[in-house]
Design a protein around this motif. Structure first.
Motif, PDB file in Angstrom:
ATOM      1  N   LEU A 108     -11.068  -7.493  37.388  1.00  0.00           N
ATOM      2  CA  LEU A 108     -10.573  -8.551  36.487  1.00  0.00           C
ATOM      3  C   LEU A 108     -10.196  -8.178  35.109  1.00  0.00           C
ATOM      4  O   LEU A 108      -9.151  -8.562  34.655  1.00  0.00           O
ATOM      5  CB  LEU A 108     -11.147  -9.685  36.603  1.00  0.00           C
ATOM      6  CG  LEU A 108     -10.488 -11.081  35.889  1.00  0.00           C
ATOM      7  CD1 LEU A 108      -9.102 -11.196  36.550  1.00  0.00           C
ATOM      8  CD2 LEU A 108     -11.448 -12.390  35.869  1.00  0.00           C
ATOM      9  N   SER A 109     -11.079  -7.374  34.375  1.00  0.00           N
ATOM     10  CA  SER A 109     -10.840  -7.046  33.052  1.00  0.00           C
ATOM     11  C   SER A 109      -9.907  -6.039  32.702  1.00  0.00           C
ATOM     12  O   SER A 109      -9.544  -5.682  31.704  1.00  0.00           O
ATOM     13  CB  SER A 109     -12.381  -6.561  32.586  1.00  0.00           C
ATOM     14  OG  SER A 109     -12.688  -5.201  32.930  1.00  0.00           O
ATOM     15  N   LEU A 110      -9.693  -5.397  33.957  1.00  0.00           N
ATOM     16  CA  LEU A 110      -8.452  -4.299  34.080  1.00  0.00           C
ATOM     17  C   LEU A 110      -7.044  -4.890  34.628  1.00  0.00           C
ATOM     18  O   LEU A 110      -6.245  -4.187  34.720  1.00  0.00           O
ATOM     19  CB  LEU A 110      -8.872  -3.133  34.519  1.00  0.00           C
ATOM     20  CG  LEU A 110     -10.164  -2.372  34.141  1.00  0.00           C
ATOM     21  CD1 LEU A 110     -10.750  -1.448  34.968  1.00  0.00           C
ATOM     22  CD2 LEU A 110      -9.875  -1.607  32.539  1.00  0.00           C
ATOM     23  N   GLY A 111      -7.182  -6.216  34.482  1.00  0.00           N
ATOM     24  CA  GLY A 111      -6.066  -7.020  35.590  1.00  0.00           C
ATOM     25  C   GLY A 111      -4.507  -6.529  34.863  1.00  0.00           C
ATOM     26  O   GLY A 111      -3.539  -6.622  35.548  1.00  0.00           O
ATOM     27  N   ASP A 112      -4.532  -6.402  33.526  1.00  0.00           N
ATOM     28  CA  ASP A 112      -3.419  -5.860  32.778  1.00  0.00           C
ATOM     29  C   ASP A 112      -2.537  -4.740  33.549  1.00  0.00           C
ATOM     30  O   ASP A 112      -1.380  -4.854  33.404  1.00  0.00           O
ATOM     31  CB  ASP A 112      -3.655  -5.672  31.392  1.00  0.00           C
ATOM     32  CG  ASP A 112      -2.336  -5.918  30.590  1.00  0.00           C
ATOM     33  OD1 ASP A 112      -1.448  -6.674  30.723  1.00  0.00           O
ATOM     34  OD2 ASP A 112      -1.799  -4.710  29.768  1.00  0.00           O
ATOM     35  N   ARG A 113      -3.334  -3.932  34.254  1.00  0.00           N
ATOM     36  CA  ARG A 113      -2.677  -2.979  34.772  1.00  0.00           C
ATOM     37  C   ARG A 113      -2.126  -2.927  36.010  1.00  0.00           C
ATOM     38  O   ARG A 113      -1.235  -2.069  36.667  1.00  0.00           O
ATOM     39  CB  ARG A 113      -3.548  -1.467  35.046  1.00  0.00           C
ATOM     40  CG  ARG A 113      -3.998  -1.034  33.833  1.00  0.00           C
ATOM     41  CD  ARG A 113      -5.651  -1.123  33.521  1.00  0.00           C
ATOM     42  NE  ARG A 113      -5.754  -0.917  32.086  1.00  0.00           N
ATOM     43  CZ  ARG A 113      -6.176  -1.545  30.937  1.00  0.00           C
ATOM     44  NH1 ARG A 113      -6.039  -2.884  31.335  1.00  0.00           N
ATOM     45  NH2 ARG A 113      -6.402  -0.935  29.875  1.00  0.00           N
ATOM     46  N   VAL A 114      -2.102  -4.150  36.422  1.00  0.00           N
ATOM     47  CA  VAL A 114      -1.479  -4.239  37.743  1.00  0.00           C
ATOM     48  C   VAL A 114      -0.507  -5.739  38.039  1.00  0.00           C
ATOM     49  O   VAL A 114      -0.865  -6.492  36.772  1.00  0.00           O
ATOM     50  CB  VAL A 114      -2.366  -4.566  39.022  1.00  0.00           C
ATOM     51  CG1 VAL A 114      -3.047  -3.408  39.554  1.00  0.00           C
ATOM     52  CG2 VAL A 114      -3.443  -5.626  38.887  1.00  0.00           C
TER      53      VAL A 114
ATOM     54  N   TYR B  40     -21.609  -8.060  32.677  1.00  0.00           N
ATOM     55  CA  TYR B  40     -21.685  -7.578  33.894  1.00  0.00           C
ATOM     56  C   TYR B  40     -21.393  -6.168  34.227  1.00  0.00           C
ATOM     57  O   TYR B  40     -20.926  -6.107  35.539  1.00  0.00           O
ATOM     58  CB  TYR B  40     -20.088  -8.473  34.358  1.00  0.00           C
ATOM     59  CG  TYR B  40     -18.778  -7.917  33.511  1.00  0.00           C
ATOM     60  CD1 TYR B  40     -18.168  -6.751  34.380  1.00  0.00           C
ATOM     61  CD2 TYR B  40     -18.353  -8.291  32.490  1.00  0.00           C
ATOM     62  CE1 TYR B  40     -17.008  -6.256  33.670  1.00  0.00           C
ATOM     63  CE2 TYR B  40     -17.285  -7.690  31.783  1.00  0.00           C
ATOM     64  CZ  TYR B  40     -16.460  -6.953  32.301  1.00  0.00           C
ATOM     65  OH  TYR B  40     -15.693  -6.323  31.729  1.00  0.00           O
ATOM     66  N   LEU B  91      -7.744  -1.127  41.718  1.00  0.00           N
ATOM     67  CA  LEU B  91      -8.124  -2.511  41.032  1.00  0.00           C
ATOM     68  C   LEU B  91      -7.837  -3.443  42.327  1.00  0.00           C
ATOM     69  O   LEU B  91      -8.169  -4.654  42.271  1.00  0.00           O
ATOM     70  CB  LEU B  91      -7.050  -2.612  40.106  1.00  0.00           C
ATOM     71  CG  LEU B  91      -7.475  -1.992  38.736  1.00  0.00           C
ATOM     72  CD1 LEU B  91      -6.566  -1.921  37.476  1.00  0.00           C
ATOM     73  CD2 LEU B  91      -8.775  -2.321  38.289  1.00  0.00           C
ATOM     74  N   ASP B 153      -5.923  -6.607  26.528  1.00  0.00           N
ATOM     75  CA  ASP B 153      -6.820  -6.927  27.711  1.00  0.00           C
ATOM     76  C   ASP B 153      -7.387  -8.406  27.350  1.00  0.00           C
ATOM     77  O   ASP B 153      -7.977  -9.008  28.017  1.00  0.00           O
ATOM     78  CB  ASP B 153      -7.776  -5.793  27.829  1.00  0.00           C
ATOM     79  CG  ASP B 153      -7.159  -4.791  28.427  1.00  0.00           C
ATOM     80  OD1 ASP B 153      -6.202  -4.849  29.445  1.00  0.00           O
ATOM     81  OD2 ASP B 153      -7.620  -3.623  28.061  1.00  0.00           O
ATOM     82  N   TYR B 156      -7.922 -11.196  29.860  1.00  0.00           N
ATOM     83  CA  TYR B 156      -8.805 -10.883  30.879  1.00  0.00           C
ATOM     84  C   TYR B 156     -10.345 -10.955  30.647  1.00  0.00           C
ATOM     85  O   TYR B 156     -11.137 -11.348  31.214  1.00  0.00           O
ATOM     86  CB  TYR B 156      -8.379  -9.581  31.471  1.00  0.00           C
ATOM     87  CG  TYR B 156      -6.952  -9.634  31.921  1.00  0.00           C
ATOM     88  CD1 TYR B 156      -6.736 -10.060  33.169  1.00  0.00           C
ATOM     89  CD2 TYR B 156      -5.917  -9.406  31.292  1.00  0.00           C
ATOM     90  CE1 TYR B 156      -5.407 -10.194  33.709  1.00  0.00           C
ATOM     91  CE2 TYR B 156      -4.613  -9.336  31.818  1.00  0.00           C
ATOM     92  CZ  TYR B 156      -4.305  -9.848  32.933  1.00  0.00           C
ATOM     93  OH  TYR B 156      -3.058 -10.149  33.647  1.00  0.00           O
ATOM     94  N   TRP B 157     -10.571 -10.521  29.318  1.00  0.00           N
ATOM     95  CA  TRP B 157     -11.907 -10.292  29.003  1.00  0.00           C
ATOM     96  C   TRP B 157     -12.345 -11.892  28.731  1.00  0.00           C
ATOM     97  O   TRP B 157     -13.608 -12.149  29.177  1.00  0.00           O
ATOM     98  CB  TRP B 157     -12.161  -9.456  27.371  1.00  0.00           C
ATOM     99  CG  TRP B 157     -11.612  -8.055  27.683  1.00  0.00           C
ATOM    100  CD1 TRP B 157     -11.547  -7.592  29.002  1.00  0.00           C
ATOM    101  CD2 TRP B 157     -11.752  -7.170  26.535  1.00  0.00           C
ATOM    102  NE1 TRP B 157     -11.218  -6.269  28.559  1.00  0.00           N
ATOM    103  CE2 TRP B 157     -11.326  -6.023  27.290  1.00  0.00           C
ATOM    104  CE3 TRP B 157     -11.939  -7.393  25.098  1.00  0.00           C
ATOM    105  CZ2 TRP B 157     -11.164  -4.835  26.552  1.00  0.00           C
ATOM    106  CZ3 TRP B 157     -11.568  -6.008  24.456  1.00  0.00           C
ATOM    107  CH2 TRP B 157     -11.371  -4.666  25.149  1.00  0.00           C
ATOM    108  N   THR B 160     -13.417 -12.985  31.869  1.00  0.00           N
ATOM    109  CA  THR B 160     -15.114 -12.564  32.423  1.00  0.00           C
ATOM    110  C   THR B 160     -15.816 -13.254  31.579  1.00  0.00           C
ATOM    111  O   THR B 160     -17.054 -13.680  32.098  1.00  0.00           O
ATOM    112  CB  THR B 160     -15.242 -11.086  32.361  1.00  0.00           C
ATOM    113  OG1 THR B 160     -15.109 -10.681  30.809  1.00  0.00           O
ATOM    114  CG2 THR B 160     -14.135 -10.177  33.103  1.00  0.00           C
TER     115      THR B 160
END
Lengths: 190, 190
Positions: A108-114, B40, B91, B153, B156-157, B160
């Motif tokens: 989720l924390s890398l969600g910006d990439r998809v 996490y 992802l 990001d 998204y952070w 989390t």
DNA sequence: CTAGCCATGTAATCCGTTACATGATTGG
DNA sequence: CCAATCATGTAACGGATTACATGGCTAG
């Protein structure tokens, strides 16, 4: 002096604990873990059998072979007084926080990439998992409450079940909230 | 065919993800994990450096040495297009539920073996840990919200962080509830 | 007969942390 | 001068899962 080596030893005490509950064979322990402790513990044969042997070597358990007609021979284990003592000592040591890794949150924390839809799918799948977990916990709980002969450990097992429920419900709420946030992000994007 | 080998590979993608965020050195990644992902995720040098090398071997990252006057030489890594591709593919794969072990719940489930006060102490200690976690999460969050230059990001952070908060708050409530139950048990006992 | 359960165990492998080893620079 | 921070890396160890190997009994 006496360097503070951090050894985990979780399996050791899980097995010792199951011995203290009266479970007698490695096989039965594996089944018990799968069926009753599944929501907060796991154990594999590769851990259980060597651990049992080691406990016997250290005098914390005893082993006797039982030959039965019509059934496989099995090794019956039992906890010894010194085993009980060591278990009790371990029980009161506050567990140090175990660093946990959440693949879901990492993704989720890398969600910006998809694409935003992919992220939402991730969360929806997770929400379903939580729901399945909840119904599984419910099953264990009703099985545990049903029969009159209350096991001495029953009240404690209920506490662990309540923990599982509390966490899963919090996760469900978070999923809902997060799906909303993801929806907003997707909207802004346009 | 093509046996479904389950490999974890978590570290691999965590490192790849940090490369995609623009982190350039192994050292910086370790610091980032400690400071921002601590709630996490965890990662050790013993994982990071070999992983970086492997990613370069596979063409998912590049490495260049940077010699600077007055500072130690360092290796600068960068993600490649095929690295980004592999990351994106990972992802969207739903994470399979990772069997988690809770030493606390294991101990609690065996609570009948020790004096009730000991059990209560276990829970109270845990409650304090949750409270510390919550204030730690609050710190990260305010640091994240403060400066105007929103990182891509950031949203998204925040998700989390909300997850961490939701879980910890649920745990706090459970602790309170459980302390009550333990109190009742201790009462009946007399 | 055969699938599934009872039952035990080991070896390979993976994953991850800890400890160690090195060394330069900066700030107090 | 000393401690802290930047920076890289490896070796040893520990813990856990998976896959494999074996074999008898029971129910359909």
């Amino acid at each position: 002096m006496s360097s503070p080596k951090k050894r985990r030893l979780g399996s050791r005490y899980a097995v010792l604990g199951m011995l203290s509950m009266g479970l007698k064979t490695g096989y039965a322990m594996k089944k018990h873990v799968e069926g009753n402790l599944g929501h907060y513990w796991s154990e594999s044969y590769g851990q259980i059998y060597p651990t049992l042997r080691q406990l016997v070597e250290e005098g914390l358990a005893t082993c006797s072979e039982e030959k039965r007609k019509g059934k496989p021979t099995r090794n019956l284990y039992a906890i010894t007084p010194s085993g009980r003592k060591e278990l009790r000592e371990w029980l009161v040591v506050p567990p140090e926080p175990q660093p946990q890794r959440s693949e879901l949150l990492l993704k989720l924390s890398l969600g910006d990439r998809v694409a935003s839809g992919k992220c939402q799918k991730l969360i929806r799948d997770y929400r379903e998992q939580c729901e399945r977990d909840l119904s599984y916990l419910g099953e264990i709980e009703s099985a545990l409450r049903e029969p009159p002969p209350k096991h001495r450990d029953q009240p404690y097992w209920l506490m662990t079940l309540r923990h599982g429920r509390a966490i899963r419900e919090a996760e469900l709420a978070w999923c809902t909230e997060t799906l909303e946030h993801l929806g907003q992000l997707a909207g802004e994007e346009k």
